[in-house]
Design an enzyme around this catalytic site. Structure first.
Site, short mmCIF file in Angstrom:
data_model
loop_
_atom_site.label_atom_id
_atom_site.label_comp_id
_atom_site.label_asym_id
_atom_site.label_seq_id
_atom_site.Cartn_x
_atom_site.Cartn_y
_atom_site.Cartn_z
N GLY A 40 0.63 -1.22 0.03
CA GLY A 40 0.18 0.01 -0.03
C GLY A 40 0.75 1.21 0.11
O GLY A 40 0.20 2.45 -0.38
N GLY A 181 9.13 22.65 10.70
CA GLY A 181 8.80 22.63 9.45
C GLY A 181 7.38 22.98 9.36
O GLY A 181 6.55 22.94 10.03
N GLY A 186 3.48 19.59 8.49
CA GLY A 186 3.72 20.18 9.77
C GLY A 186 2.59 20.86 10.14
O GLY A 186 1.99 20.89 11.34
N HIS A 446 -28.62 26.63 -4.75
CA HIS A 446 -28.61 27.55 -3.77
C HIS A 446 -29.11 26.61 -2.36
O HIS A 446 -29.84 25.84 -2.74
CB HIS A 446 -29.42 28.59 -4.02
#
Length: 465
Positions: A40, A181, A186, A446
């Site tokens: 994977g 980071g 991060g 909408h």
């Protein structure tokens, strides 16, 4: 033992490696799929699946604490990190099982072990259960991915630092998590653990977070993180880390105004990733690497050795699962369609799964300026979108860069609720080469967030820059 001959050897199982070996076997090829770890790749085991599962838990905790804003009364919210971890583990196990199930295909052999080249067409496998096998093939595809980059600062080898994999195995919340980071990894972990209940400090060596983005994006992201109580330090270069007398960690950083010390319970290094190429011994096959150790490929994903290809993160460039899947498309066409597909000019979208999401596709305003393009920039705050107001998700904005001459959309950045989904609508318009007016005049249901595109692309909303 004599060498074993295959038609194709695929080394590694990323998103692209999930499909290519199966398709090759279905087409009648004899395929060896080699994996040294869990099948994977990063996405399933330590990337997309587990992190986004934990992000969902963190968002729910955040929303629960906001219940009063929506007229709801609930008790205090606490987080059981061990339970969050178990949910994450179950999700990974399910995804891994689904992945492995696909590999049950005649003509496809899954070999568990570590591969290394001994020649341009020969691979030796150090088997996980002991012993070795030597395989040969006319076509070899390298799909070994990347791993977290360790920090090169003083004291790093003397203390236990977390990376993007190990942090997800914590069973108890860090009291104060310091993150090295300011890129998307991060930021995702920083907001996640803040919402879980940890104090969080992000230490970014560059002047801004998310440095490839426009300044307004970086500033807005930093502002929303600070609003949630995260300390963000920029232009802060980590110099050394050490254990304190109390058992915590002390990080010394160099900033424009001098040296500063940050004390916390845990430190996460999220400073990038490095390619898994050392164990491959690519030099034995004559495969060229760049100065960072990534495999060099041409526009057809072929390496410097004819018949040897690389796909996914190991070849460098943006490290996204969807890009690995597109590499699969290219190699599928080349190896089965007998036509040379190309990666040249492909549009690469991405989403940073902070909350609200940040989705980006195409050219930024800064990139357009660097190319001396004449553009119009449309920008709309999410606070002007009806659905965002109704749901109480008004942070962020939509932004699009438009070619002033043709009216075509060159790029978009959406920092807002479901920002990645909204960005994808704009991406489809770009793929169809539609002018911005197509979205300005479209009828969207909408009240959806997508309805904001009408306003974003309305002519009156576009100052010429």
């Amino acid at each position: 033992m004599a060498d074993e001959s295959y038609d194709v050897i695929v080394i590694g199982t990323s998103q692209g490696g999930r499909f290519l070996p199966v398709d090759l076997a279905k087409a009648g090829k004899r395929v060896a799929l080699v994996e040294r770890g869990a099948v994977g790749g990063v996405c399933v085991n330590s990337g997309c699946t587990p992190t986004k599962t934990m992000v969902a838990s963190a968002r729910l905790a955040y929303q629960a604490r906001r219940a009063g804003e929506y007229g709801l009364r609930i008790g205090p919210v606490s987080v059981d990190l061990a339970a969050v971890r178990e949910r994450k583990r179950a999700m990974v196990a399910g995804a891994r099982q689904n992945y492995a199930g696909r590999l049950d295909q005649d003509g496809l052999d899954l070999i568990e072990g570590e591969a290394r080249f001994t020649g341009p067409r020969t691979v030796e496998i150090a088997l996980r259960d002991g012993g070795t096998r030597t395989l040969t093939a006319e076509v070899i595809v390298v799909d070994t991915g990347t791993r977290p980059r360790p920090p090169e600062i003083g004291g790093a080898r003397d203390v236990d630092l977390l990376d993007s994999t190990s942090i997800m195995e914590l069973g108890e919340l860090p009291e104060h998590l310091i993150i090295l980071g300011g890129g998307y990894i991060g930021l995702e972990f920083g907001q996640m653990f803040r919402r879980f209940g940890s104090e969080v400090t992000i230490v970014q060596s560059r002047p801004r977070l998310l440095m490839p983005e426009d300044e307004d994006v970086s500033e807005a992201v930093a502002a929303l993180l600070r609003d949630e109580g995260i300390t963000v330090l920029t232009s802060a270069v980590a110099e050394r880390v050490e254990r304190t007398d109390g058992g915590g960690l002390r990080l010394t950083v160099s900033m424009p105004d001098g040296e500063r010390q940050v004390e916390g319970s845990h430190v996460l290094a999220a400073i990038g990733r490095i390619p898994n190429t050392e164990a491959l011994a690519p030099e034995a096959a004559g495969i060229r690497l760049d100065d960072r150790g990534f495999i060099e490929v041409d526009e057809h994903l072929e390496t410097s050795v004819p018949g040897v290809y690389a796909m996914g993160d190991v070849k460098g460039g943006p490290a996204f699962t969807h890009l690995s899947y597109d590499d699969y498309r290219v190699l599928h066409a080349t190896l089965l369609g007998r036509q040379k597909a190309s990666i040249r000019g492909r549009t690469v979208p991405y989403t940073v799964f902070i909350d609200p999401q940040f989705g980006r596709v195409g050219m930024s305003e800064r990139q357009a300026a660097e190319q001396n393009r004449t553009v119009r920039v449309a920008k709309l705050p999410m606070s002007a979108v009806v659905r965002a107001i109704e749901t109480g998700e008004t942070r962020g904005f939509m932004k699009a860069v438009i070619d002033a001459d043709t009216g075509r959309i060159l790029g978009a950045a959406v920092l807002g609720a479901e920002g990645g989904e909204i960005m994808s609508i704009i991406q489809v318009a770009m793929l169809g080469n539609l002018p911005y007016t197509a979205l300005a005049n479209a009828i969207f249901t909408h009240p959806l967030l997508a309805e904001g595109l009408n306003t974003l692309f309305a002519p009156d909303e576009q100052p010429v820059t």
